[in-house]
Design a protein around this motif. Sequence first.
Motif, mmCIF file in Angstrom:
data_model
loop_
_atom_site.group_PDB
_atom_site.id
_atom_site.type_symbol
_atom_site.label_atom_id
_atom_site.label_comp_id
_atom_site.label_asym_id
_atom_site.label_seq_id
_atom_site.Cartn_x
_atom_site.Cartn_y
_atom_site.Cartn_z
ATOM 1 N N ALA A 85 10.304 2.959 -15.748
ATOM 2 C CA ALA A 85 10.678 4.190 -16.464
ATOM 3 C C ALA A 85 12.093 4.162 -17.020
ATOM 4 C CB ALA A 85 10.480 5.414 -15.559
ATOM 5 N N PHE A 87 14.689 4.156 -20.080
ATOM 6 C CA PHE A 87 14.582 4.764 -21.404
ATOM 7 C C PHE A 87 14.687 3.647 -22.449
ATOM 8 C CE2 PHE A 87 16.874 8.152 -18.851
ATOM 9 C CZ PHE A 87 15.686 8.739 -18.439
ATOM 10 N N PRO A 88 13.596 3.403 -23.211
ATOM 11 C CA PRO A 88 13.590 2.242 -24.111
ATOM 12 C C PRO A 88 14.656 2.301 -25.199
ATOM 13 C CG PRO A 88 11.391 3.200 -23.887
ATOM 14 C CD PRO A 88 12.330 4.157 -23.255
ATOM 15 N N ASN A 89 15.094 3.523 -25.546
ATOM 16 C CA ASN A 89 16.062 3.661 -26.644
ATOM 17 C C ASN A 89 17.501 3.437 -26.192
ATOM 18 O OD1 ASN A 89 15.532 6.138 -25.174
ATOM 19 N ND2 ASN A 89 16.974 7.117 -26.538
ATOM 20 N N PHE A 98 23.162 7.594 -17.945
ATOM 21 C CA PHE A 98 22.460 8.786 -18.438
ATOM 22 C C PHE A 98 22.681 10.016 -17.551
ATOM 23 C CE2 PHE A 98 18.792 11.599 -18.786
ATOM 24 C CZ PHE A 98 18.650 11.733 -20.146
ATOM 25 N N ILE A 102 24.644 13.586 -18.335
ATOM 26 C CA ILE A 102 24.001 14.903 -18.190
ATOM 27 C C ILE A 102 24.866 15.785 -17.279
ATOM 28 C CG2 ILE A 102 21.946 16.107 -17.262
ATOM 29 C CD1 ILE A 102 21.296 14.555 -19.812
ATOM 30 N N TYR A 132 13.600 -3.823 -23.033
ATOM 31 C CA TYR A 132 12.574 -4.800 -23.404
ATOM 32 C C TYR A 132 13.111 -6.238 -23.366
ATOM 33 C CZ TYR A 132 14.665 -5.163 -28.076
ATOM 34 O OH TYR A 132 15.522 -5.383 -29.121
ATOM 35 N N ASP B 158 5.188 6.310 -22.083
ATOM 36 C CA ASP B 158 4.753 6.969 -20.845
ATOM 37 C C ASP B 158 5.524 8.290 -20.711
ATOM 38 O OD1 ASP B 158 4.013 7.722 -18.323
ATOM 39 O OD2 ASP B 158 4.382 5.783 -17.388
ATOM 40 N N LEU B 162 8.698 9.024 -18.096
ATOM 41 C CA LEU B 162 10.020 9.127 -18.718
ATOM 42 C C LEU B 162 10.609 10.519 -18.497
ATOM 43 C CD1 LEU B 162 9.603 7.199 -22.098
ATOM 44 C CD2 LEU B 162 10.826 6.470 -20.067
ATOM 45 N N ALA B 166 13.978 11.382 -16.370
ATOM 46 C CA ALA B 166 15.089 12.173 -16.924
ATOM 47 C C ALA B 166 15.366 13.396 -16.049
ATOM 48 C CB ALA B 166 14.751 12.595 -18.343
ATOM 49 N N THR B 175 16.784 18.883 -23.016
ATOM 50 C CA THR B 175 17.596 17.656 -23.052
ATOM 51 C C THR B 175 16.674 16.447 -23.009
ATOM 52 O OG1 THR B 175 19.208 18.871 -21.767
ATOM 53 C CG2 THR B 175 19.561 16.515 -21.942
ATOM 54 N N ARG B 179 16.930 13.862 -25.899
ATOM 55 C CA ARG B 179 17.619 12.612 -25.595
ATOM 56 C C ARG B 179 16.668 11.458 -25.237
ATOM 57 N NH1 ARG B 179 22.660 12.727 -23.431
ATOM 58 N NH2 ARG B 179 22.414 10.476 -23.673
ATOM 59 N N VAL B 180 15.487 11.806 -24.725
ATOM 60 C CA VAL B 180 14.596 10.722 -24.257
ATOM 61 C C VAL B 180 13.331 10.606 -25.114
ATOM 62 C CG1 VAL B 180 13.230 9.882 -22.302
ATOM 63 C CG2 VAL B 180 15.455 10.928 -21.904
ATOM 64 N N PRO B 183 13.919 10.182 -29.468
ATOM 65 C CA PRO B 183 14.343 8.857 -29.945
ATOM 66 C C PRO B 183 13.270 7.785 -29.784
ATOM 67 C CG PRO B 183 16.003 9.815 -28.502
ATOM 68 C CD PRO B 183 14.804 10.685 -28.411
ATOM 69 N N ASN B 184 12.384 7.986 -28.817
ATOM 70 C CA ASN B 184 11.348 6.984 -28.572
ATOM 71 C C ASN B 184 10.088 7.190 -29.405
ATOM 72 O OD1 ASN B 184 12.481 5.129 -26.591
ATOM 73 N ND2 ASN B 184 12.706 6.978 -25.370
ATOM 74 N N ALA B 258 11.457 -4.120 -32.152
ATOM 75 C CA ALA B 258 12.370 -3.694 -31.092
ATOM 76 C C ALA B 258 11.648 -3.624 -29.757
ATOM 77 C CB ALA B 258 12.975 -2.346 -31.433
ATOM 78 N N ILE B 259 10.402 -3.118 -29.761
ATOM 79 C CA ILE B 259 9.645 -2.987 -28.506
ATOM 80 C C ILE B 259 9.300 -4.374 -27.954
ATOM 81 C CG2 ILE B 259 7.407 -2.229 -27.583
ATOM 82 C CD1 ILE B 259 7.845 0.303 -29.367
#
Lengths: 354, 260
Positions: A85, A87-89, A98, A102, A132, B158, B162, B166, B175, B179-180, B183-184, B258-259
Motif C-alpha cells: 500500500a 502511494f504510487p505517485n 506523508f 499531514i 514500482y 487498490d 490506499l 492514508a 486529504t 493527495r492519494v 494523483p493516481n 511509469a507503473i
Amino acid sequence: MSFLEINHLKKSFGPNTVVHDFTLSVEKGEFVSFLGPSGCGKTTVLRMIAGFEQASSGRIIIGGADVTHLPPAKRNVGMVFQAYALFPNLTVAGNIGFGLEIAGATSAEINTRVAEMLELIKLPHLASRYPYQLSGGQQQRVALARALAVRPQVLLLDEPLSALDAKIRVSLREEIRALQRELGITTVFVTHDQEEALSISDRVVVMHNGKADQVGAPSEIYNHPKTHFVASFVGTLNILEARVADATSGRLSIDGQPVAVARSLAGFGLGDQLTVALRPEAVDIAAPESGKNALKGTVDDVAFLGSIIRVRVRLASARVSLDTFNDPSRSLPRVGETVTLSFKPEDLLLLERD
Amino acid sequence: MKKNRLGHWIAILLGSLYFVVPLIATFEFSLRKLRGVYSFEAYRVVLADPQFQGSFTYSVVLAVITIIFGLMIIVPTAYFVELRLRSLKPVVEFITLLPLVVPAIVLVFGYVRLYNSSSILPLTASTRGTDFLLACGYVTLALPYMYRSIETGLRSIDVRTLTEAAESLGAGPLTTLRRVILPNIRSAVLSGAFLTFAIVIGEFTFASLLNRPAFGPYLQLVGANRAYEPAALAIVAFAVTWACMGIIQVISRNRTAAIK
C-alpha cells in the motif's frame, strides 16, 4: 492497566458474527501475534484496533484512552499491509514523510525524520525511487518506515510477509523483530504462518472461529496446546483418540495399548473418551524402557525430508508419525516392520474439547 | 496462415478507407475556395470570422466549466461508491447510463419546462442562468463517459488499501482523495476531461434549443449558408477532437510506463 486493552470485542456482519467476545491485554513494548487460518477473525480484530472496522460491542483502550469510536486518523496507530500500500505517485521519501506532512511538521523536521527512517531500514540510497522501482522486500521495508515515521503508539502488521518469497520472508521478519526491539514499540502481528508467529513473538494468540483459543508464549503454545485446534494448527501433531483405563493411576488406552499420562485424570470415569496429542519429535523407535510409554505398530511409510526422516507407524487403527534426525550411521526401519514407539508420559498432551 | 493474414490486411485497408476517404475528400474540398488552386483561404475566412472566435471561445469556456463541475460531482461519488457503497454500484452505473438512453432533445425540453422563466427556479430568464443550465446539461451528457473513465481509473488501483494507509497516517477523507487517490487516477481523470471537451465542443441540440452562441450551432449556421467553410470547420473540429484523443494516448502511455 496494560498499554493495549481489548475488552469483550465482538464484530458481526449482519447475522454472521466473526469475532466473539475477544479479550486481550498487551503490555507496552510487547510483540503479540494473532495466528490462525483464513476466516478465523484475526484480521478483523486488527482492523478494529486500527479503526477500519467498527466493533459491534466491546472496547479498545490504547495508552489509557478509549479509542473504540475514534476514526483511524485519530488513533495514532501505524499499519503495515500485506499489499504494501505504498502511494504510487510518491517517491520513497515522499511516502515516508506523508504522515508527518499531514501532521503539519516543517520540511526540515520531515527531512530529518525521513533520513532517520531510511537509515533504520537500511535503504538511504533509495529515497528518490518510486515504489514500482523497488522489489517486494524493499517496498515492505518502506511501508514499515512510513508507519513508524509518525511515532505511532501501536504498530499493526497485517500479514506483511505473505507476498514475499521464502528467503526474504525470513530475513525481513528478523529485521522487523530487531526494529521492534530497538524502538520498543507495542506491536500486533497477524499471520497464518505458525513458524513466523512462533519465531518473532513474545506471545501468540491462536485464533479459531472468532475466538482466542489459546494465548501464551510461543514455547507454551507449541509444547502445551490446550485445544484440539491449537494442537493441530501449531506444528505437526499426532492427534489420537484414547480411553481412560484407570483414572487414579493416570492410565489411558490407545488402540487397546496402555499408556501413562503425566497429569491427573481426576473427574474422568473408566472408559471416558479423550483426545491426546503427541509431537512427532517426542517419539522414538526404541525398545520398551521403564518410565516410558511403549506402543507397538507396523511401519507404513518412511519419508526422507532432508535433515529429518519422518516415519509413519500404524497401530491397530490410529497412525503415529515420528521425526528422527537423518543420521547416515543409523539404519532406518523398513516398511512393514513391527516397531515399538517410545515416549515419555509428559509428552502425551491431553486436549480440551473445542 | 498467409491467406488469413491477407484477409486481415484487406479488412484493415477497407476500414481505413471507410474513415480516411471522407476525411481526405472533405479536406481536399476545403482547399478549393479559390478557383483553380489549392489554398487555405476557407480556413483563413473561418478563423478570421468573429463569430467563429466568439462561439469557439464560448464552447471552450463552457467545456472547462463542465469538466470542473463534472469532476467535482463524479470523482467523489465514484470514489465513495468504490470504497464504501459497492452494493450501490449497479444502481449508480444504471443512472450514469441514462443520458445515453434518453435523447438530448428530450432532456433539453425537460430542462426548458422545469427551469423556464415562469418556474420556481427560472434559470432561462437570464443569460448567466441559461449558461449554468447548459453547463448542467453538458455534465449530464458527459456523465456516462466521465464516470466510466474515473471508475476504470479507480479499479486500476487498490482504493481501499490506499485509503486505509492514508487514514492510518492521519489523513482525512478529503486529504486522502486529493493527495492519494486523484494523483493516481490522473490519466483516467484526463481521459474523462478530454472526452467531455470533445462532446461539449461539437454539441448542437442543447446549445441551439437554449439559444446560446456555442460552436455547435455556429457549425450548423455556416453549413447552411456557405460552401467551403463548413468543410474547413469540420476539419478544424476534427483536429481539435483528435488532438484531445492524442493527448489522452500520450498521458496513458506515460502512466503505463511509469507503473511498469
